[in-house]
Structures are given as C-alpha cells and as structure tokens.
Scaffold this motif. Sequence first.
Motif, PDB file in Angstrom:
ATOM      1  N   ASN A  56       0.853  -1.223   0.103  1.00 27.28           N
ATOM      2  CA  ASN A  56      -0.102   0.208  -0.055  1.00 27.28           C
ATOM      3  C   ASN A  56       0.746   1.242  -0.208  1.00 27.28           C
ATOM      4  OD1 ASN A  56      -2.538  -1.409   0.042  1.00 27.28           O
ATOM      5  ND2 ASN A  56      -2.448  -1.749   2.216  1.00 27.28           N
ATOM      6  N   LEU A  57       2.157   1.220  -0.522  1.00 31.18           N
ATOM      7  CA  LEU A  57       2.788   2.226  -0.313  1.00 31.18           C
ATOM      8  C   LEU A  57       2.434   3.053  -1.441  1.00 31.18           C
ATOM      9  CD1 LEU A  57       5.521   3.578   0.671  1.00 31.18           C
ATOM     10  CD2 LEU A  57       6.865   2.214  -1.026  1.00 31.18           C
ATOM     11  N   LYS A  58       2.637   4.420  -1.172  1.00 26.87           N
ATOM     12  CA  LYS A  58       2.260   5.639  -1.998  1.00 26.87           C
ATOM     13  C   LYS A  58       3.634   5.908  -2.730  1.00 26.87           C
ATOM     14  CE  LYS A  58      -2.264   6.548  -0.252  1.00 26.87           C
ATOM     15  NZ  LYS A  58      -2.651   5.214  -0.264  1.00 26.87           N
ATOM     16  N   MET A  59       3.464   6.192  -4.021  1.00 26.51           N
ATOM     17  CA  MET A  59       4.613   6.515  -4.825  1.00 26.51           C
ATOM     18  C   MET A  59       4.120   7.412  -5.690  1.00 26.51           C
ATOM     19  SD  MET A  59       6.593   2.935  -5.545  1.00 26.51           S
ATOM     20  CE  MET A  59       5.478   1.926  -5.885  1.00 26.51           C
ATOM     21  N   THR A  60       5.043   8.116  -6.440  1.00 27.25           N
ATOM     22  CA  THR A  60       4.931   9.112  -7.541  1.00 27.25           C
ATOM     23  C   THR A  60       5.167   8.106  -8.875  1.00 27.25           C
ATOM     24  OG1 THR A  60       7.369   9.852  -7.921  1.00 27.25           O
ATOM     25  CG2 THR A  60       5.791  11.149  -6.337  1.00 27.25           C
ATOM     26  N   LEU A  61       4.755   8.841  -9.987  1.00 26.88           N
ATOM     27  CA  LEU A  61       4.798   7.908 -11.144  1.00 26.88           C
ATOM     28  C   LEU A  61       6.336   7.618 -11.516  1.00 26.88           C
ATOM     29  CD1 LEU A  61       3.557   6.824 -13.828  1.00 26.88           C
ATOM     30  CD2 LEU A  61       4.186   8.995 -14.961  1.00 26.88           C
ATOM     31  N   GLU A  62       7.251   8.408 -11.243  1.00 25.24           N
ATOM     32  CA  GLU A  62       8.641   7.913 -11.513  1.00 25.24           C
ATOM     33  C   GLU A  62       9.119   7.254 -10.442  1.00 25.24           C
ATOM     34  OE1 GLU A  62       7.539  11.404 -11.343  1.00 25.24           O
ATOM     35  OE2 GLU A  62       7.754  11.917 -13.178  1.00 25.24           O
ATOM     36  N   GLU A  63       8.634   7.239  -9.414  1.00 23.00           N
ATOM     37  CA  GLU A  63       8.914   5.972  -8.245  1.00 23.00           C
ATOM     38  C   GLU A  63       8.540   4.721  -8.549  1.00 23.00           C
ATOM     39  OE1 GLU A  63       9.615   8.818  -4.376  1.00 23.00           O
ATOM     40  OE2 GLU A  63       7.560   7.857  -4.936  1.00 23.00           O
ATOM     41  N   PHE A  64       7.301   4.565  -9.102  1.00 22.43           N
ATOM     42  CA  PHE A  64       6.485   3.503  -9.693  1.00 22.43           C
ATOM     43  C   PHE A  64       7.261   2.793 -10.897  1.00 22.43           C
ATOM     44  CE2 PHE A  64       3.335   1.443 -12.002  1.00 22.43           C
ATOM     45  CZ  PHE A  64       2.901   0.337 -11.138  1.00 22.43           C
ATOM     46  N   ILE A 122       9.155  -0.665 -11.353  1.00 23.45           N
ATOM     47  CA  ILE A 122       8.843  -1.670 -12.708  1.00 23.45           C
ATOM     48  C   ILE A 122       9.908  -2.122 -13.382  1.00 23.45           C
ATOM     49  CG2 ILE A 122       7.478  -1.626 -14.731  1.00 23.45           C
ATOM     50  CD1 ILE A 122       5.589  -2.143 -12.485  1.00 23.45           C
ATOM     51  N   ILE A 123      10.742  -0.931 -13.658  1.00 22.59           N
ATOM     52  CA  ILE A 123      11.945  -1.202 -14.751  1.00 22.59           C
ATOM     53  C   ILE A 123      12.987  -2.097 -13.802  1.00 22.59           C
ATOM     54  CG2 ILE A 123      13.725  -0.100 -15.684  1.00 22.59           C
ATOM     55  CD1 ILE A 123      11.867   2.130 -16.330  1.00 22.59           C
ATOM     56  N   GLN A 124      13.143  -2.077 -12.656  1.00 18.23           N
ATOM     57  CA  GLN A 124      13.924  -2.636 -11.759  1.00 18.23           C
ATOM     58  C   GLN A 124      13.584  -4.104 -11.660  1.00 18.23           C
ATOM     59  OE1 GLN A 124      15.259  -0.642  -8.325  1.00 18.23           O
ATOM     60  NE2 GLN A 124      16.597   0.759  -9.377  1.00 18.23           N
ATOM     61  N   ILE A 125      12.244  -4.391 -11.335  1.00 19.63           N
ATOM     62  CA  ILE A 125      11.648  -5.658 -11.290  1.00 19.63           C
ATOM     63  C   ILE A 125      11.791  -6.418 -12.752  1.00 19.63           C
ATOM     64  CG2 ILE A 125       9.623  -6.987 -11.226  1.00 19.63           C
ATOM     65  CD1 ILE A 125       8.589  -5.215  -9.087  1.00 19.63           C
ATOM     66  N   GLU A 126      11.548  -5.650 -13.798  1.00 18.83           N
ATOM     67  CA  GLU A 126      11.920  -6.092 -15.091  1.00 18.83           C
ATOM     68  C   GLU A 126      13.220  -6.497 -15.145  1.00 18.83           C
ATOM     69  OE1 GLU A 126      11.632  -4.681 -19.753  1.00 18.83           O
ATOM     70  OE2 GLU A 126      11.459  -3.284 -18.150  1.00 18.83           O
ATOM     71  N   GLY A 127      14.209  -5.708 -14.989  1.00 16.16           N
ATOM     72  CA  GLY A 127      15.711  -6.304 -14.867  1.00 16.16           C
ATOM     73  C   GLY A 127      15.957  -7.458 -14.123  1.00 16.16           C
ATOM     74  N   ARG A 169      14.192   8.788   0.306  1.00 13.74           N
ATOM     75  CA  ARG A 169      13.110   8.079  -0.655  1.00 13.74           C
ATOM     76  C   ARG A 169      13.789   7.159  -1.615  1.00 13.74           C
ATOM     77  NH1 ARG A 169       7.810   7.443   0.191  1.00 13.74           N
ATOM     78  NH2 ARG A 169       6.730   7.061  -2.066  1.00 13.74           N
ATOM     79  N   TRP A 170      14.752   7.635  -2.024  1.00 12.71           N
ATOM     80  CA  TRP A 170      15.591   6.577  -3.088  1.00 12.71           C
ATOM     81  C   TRP A 170      15.919   5.124  -2.413  1.00 12.71           C
ATOM     82  CZ3 TRP A 170      16.235   5.182  -7.631  1.00 12.71           C
ATOM     83  CH2 TRP A 170      17.228   4.475  -8.145  1.00 12.71           C
ATOM     84  N   GLN A 171      16.577   5.739  -1.362  1.00  9.73           N
ATOM     85  CA  GLN A 171      16.987   4.289  -0.338  1.00  9.73           C
ATOM     86  C   GLN A 171      15.728   3.473  -0.038  1.00  9.73           C
ATOM     87  OE1 GLN A 171      18.962   6.353   2.775  1.00  9.73           O
ATOM     88  NE2 GLN A 171      20.932   6.094   2.035  1.00  9.73           N
ATOM     89  N   LYS A 172      14.670   3.854   0.313  1.00 11.67           N
ATOM     90  CA  LYS A 172      13.298   3.138   0.379  1.00 11.67           C
ATOM     91  C   LYS A 172      13.132   2.366  -0.827  1.00 11.67           C
ATOM     92  CE  LYS A 172      11.171   6.262   3.968  1.00 11.67           C
ATOM     93  NZ  LYS A 172      10.163   6.930   4.353  1.00 11.67           N
ATOM     94  N   LEU A 173      13.031   3.007  -1.988  1.00 10.02           N
ATOM     95  CA  LEU A 173      13.128   2.285  -3.125  1.00 10.02           C
ATOM     96  C   LEU A 173      13.968   1.248  -3.436  1.00 10.02           C
ATOM     97  CD1 LEU A 173      11.822   5.443  -5.720  1.00 10.02           C
ATOM     98  CD2 LEU A 173      10.406   3.665  -4.269  1.00 10.02           C
TER      99      LEU A 173
END
Length: 109
Positions: A29-37, A41-46, A95-99
Amino acid sequence: MPPTAPNFGGLWEAGVKSLKFYLKRAVGNLKMTLEEFLTIIIQIEGILNSRPITPLSEDIDDLEVITPGHFLIGRPITSISEPNLLDKTENTLSRWQKLTKIVQHIWTK
C-alpha cells in the motif's frame, strides 16, 4: 491472441504473473509518484530478465548463463550495486533508499 484467452500467451503471461506477484509483495500500500513506480517496475523487469535459462558451456567451472537479457540487448543485464539496506529502519532512509530497499527485498526472494 484473443483478449478473452490469456492462456494462449504462455511464457509471456507467466512473466506478467511474476511481475504482478513481486510488485504486490514489495510495494503493498505504499504511495509512490509515477517516477518512483516506473523505477520499481523497470528494476523488477531487470530482475526477471536476469534469470538464468541455460548454461553457456558444458564446463562446470564456467558460471556464465544465457538469460532473457541476452535476447533483448545481446548481453547480460547489469546494474550498479547499491549498499545493502535490508537491515536499516525505514525512518532513517531517504526516498531513493526506500525504493532501493524494496528492490533488494524482491531480489532476495
């Protein structure tokens, strides 16, 4: 492929299922901006495109494998290594470290 029959997709539908599974577990349920989302997604794809398919050679000592990344870009997908953040508390992270921690949590699964 008919839109009402996703089972015709076979392998790529299994990839989509894996992406959804890891995304739901990591983000919740983490709220993210579009760029964070999109970053997640791209890192999971990798991660999914780095899974081994088969060894490159018959030599037991050779650890090189063929991955889906070889078919996409012609070489393994690599990224810059980040420090391990899994043991850090959430309130001390930027925020970056959380991602990054979310992606590292996915990678350990």
